[in-house]
Design a protein around this motif. Structure first.
Motif, PDB file in Angstrom:
ATOM      1  N   PRO A  47       8.810   7.504   4.676  1.00 17.68           N
ATOM      2  CA  PRO A  47       8.049   6.305   4.314  1.00 17.68           C
ATOM      3  C   PRO A  47       6.759   6.115   5.107  1.00 17.68           C
ATOM      4  O   PRO A  47       5.918   5.313   4.713  1.00 17.68           O
ATOM      5  N   ALA A  48       6.602   6.828   6.231  1.00  9.15           N
ATOM      6  CA  ALA A  48       5.357   6.738   6.986  1.00  9.15           C
ATOM      7  C   ALA A  48       4.273   7.627   6.388  1.00  9.15           C
ATOM      8  O   ALA A  48       3.089   7.387   6.576  1.00  9.15           O
ATOM      9  N   GLU A  49       4.690   8.654   5.657  1.00 13.13           N
ATOM     10  CA  GLU A  49       3.717   9.569   5.046  1.00 13.13           C
ATOM     11  C   GLU A  49       3.383   9.172   3.611  1.00 13.13           C
ATOM     12  O   GLU A  49       2.239   9.263   3.178  1.00 13.13           O
ATOM     13  N   VAL A  50       4.396   8.767   2.863  1.00 18.49           N
ATOM     14  CA  VAL A  50       4.199   8.278   1.502  1.00 18.49           C
ATOM     15  C   VAL A  50       4.905   6.932   1.412  1.00 18.49           C
ATOM     16  O   VAL A  50       6.123   6.851   1.547  1.00 18.49           O
ATOM     17  N   LEU A  51       4.145   5.879   1.190  1.00 19.43           N
ATOM     18  CA  LEU A  51       4.708   4.540   1.181  1.00 19.43           C
ATOM     19  C   LEU A  51       5.675   4.361   0.008  1.00 19.43           C
ATOM     20  O   LEU A  51       5.352   4.688  -1.122  1.00 19.43           O
ATOM     21  N   PHE A  52       6.852   3.827   0.317  1.00 19.99           N
ATOM     22  CA  PHE A  52       7.743   3.425  -0.764  1.00 19.99           C
ATOM     23  C   PHE A  52       7.103   2.223  -1.442  1.00 19.99           C
ATOM     24  O   PHE A  52       6.669   1.288  -0.779  1.00 19.99           O
ATOM     25  N   PRO A  53       7.028   2.201  -2.775  1.00 23.16           N
ATOM     26  CA  PRO A  53       6.275   1.142  -3.456  1.00 23.16           C
ATOM     27  C   PRO A  53       6.743  -0.261  -3.083  1.00 23.16           C
ATOM     28  O   PRO A  53       7.934  -0.559  -3.034  1.00 23.16           O
TER      29      PRO A  53
END
Length: 277
Positions: A47-53
């Motif tokens: 979640p730090a690299e690709v934000l959970f919507p």
């Protein structure tokens, strides 16, 4: 006597205060959402690299479940700021012919493909591109463009160099991506095509509407969702961020009440003939 046509007010939804992920059935790194009768799953590995919507992004999905939402079957679509692939998954599940997932974050592509495959969708109908929207040069135009731009104001004190930063925070007082999308729309969207945007009230909605209606675009608000400003991620810098937002509100460029703001699910239709610029 001639009567003016009745304008229906957009649907309004209020999410409970102090709750995270109210539109999700589960989160923060894996969630289930309902879209047009389908039950779809979305996950992120880091979640730090690709934000959970967030609910901001998911509010547009909720709005597209309404009766006044456009038909998505057979469209050639561009997902700007694809992130984890929320919109790409939804569009493919709804029958889009092709989806191009565009994101400046290199980690977005792999996560989007993974989520498409998890839902049993045809990944050959998906193209992932890593590029700023300003530099993206597609072959031809799209029937539909969908986006949830970053909307929080940038400050060096809480700036980060990861995917979370690119997903939530934008320069130009939170307007950078909105302005870039608007600037490119006449070259990305086919005449008669539709732009779908989750637009935060923290980033000057009237400016975006004025820019596009000035070019002849028809504008329709599908739904308005009230929710908390996403300050938990920036808890140490809450006062700084709220201070910047209050400055923008005083200048008439942001609209919020305390720690609550709204997200407008906007639909713009490009005219068949250019209005000129």
């Amino acid at each position: 006597m001639t009567h003016a046509p009745t304008r229906t007010l957009p649907r309004r939804r209020t999410l409970p205060a102090g709750q995270s992920g109210s539109l999700w059935q589960s989160r923060p790194s894996c969630g289930i959402f309902e879209f047009r009768g389908m039950r779809l799953q979305l996950a992120v590995e880091d979640p730090a690299e690709v934000l959970f919507p967030t609910d901001c992004g998911l509010s547009l999905i909720a709005a597209l479940n309404g009766d006044d939402a456009p038909d998505l079957n057979g469209v050639n679509a561009l997902d700007i700021g694809a992130g984890s692939g929320l919109y790409s998954v939804a569009l493919l599940a709804a029958g889009a012919k092709r989806v191009t997932a565009l994101d400046i974050n290199p980690a977005s592509a792999a996560q989007t493909v993974a989520n498409v495959l998890t839902n049993g969708l045809d990944a050959t109908r998906l193209t992932c591109v890593t590029s700023p929207v300003e530099d993206y040069a597609p072959h031809g135009t799209f029937d539909l463009v969908i986006t949830n731009p970053p909307h929080l104001p940038h400050d060096p004190g809480y700036a980060r160099g990861d995917g979370l930063e690119t997903a939530l925070v934008a320069k130009e007082g939170g307007r950078a991506m909105y302005d870039a999308v608007v600037e490119r729309m006449d070259t990305l969207l086919a005449p008669g095509g539709i732009l779908l945007m989750a637009h935060s009230s923290l980033a000057d909605i009237p400016r975006t509407v004025a820019q596009l209606t000035g070019r002849g675009y028809e504008t329709h608000t599908l739904e308005i969702v009230e929710m908390d400003i996403p300050l938990l991620t920036y808890a140490e810098h809450k006062d700084t961020m709220l201070g910047l937002l209050k400055e923008r509100r005083a200048a008439g460029r942001a609209d919020f009440d305390g720690s609550r703001f709204t997200v407008h699910a906007l639909m713009f239709r490009r005219p068949l003939a250019s209005a000129g610029r």
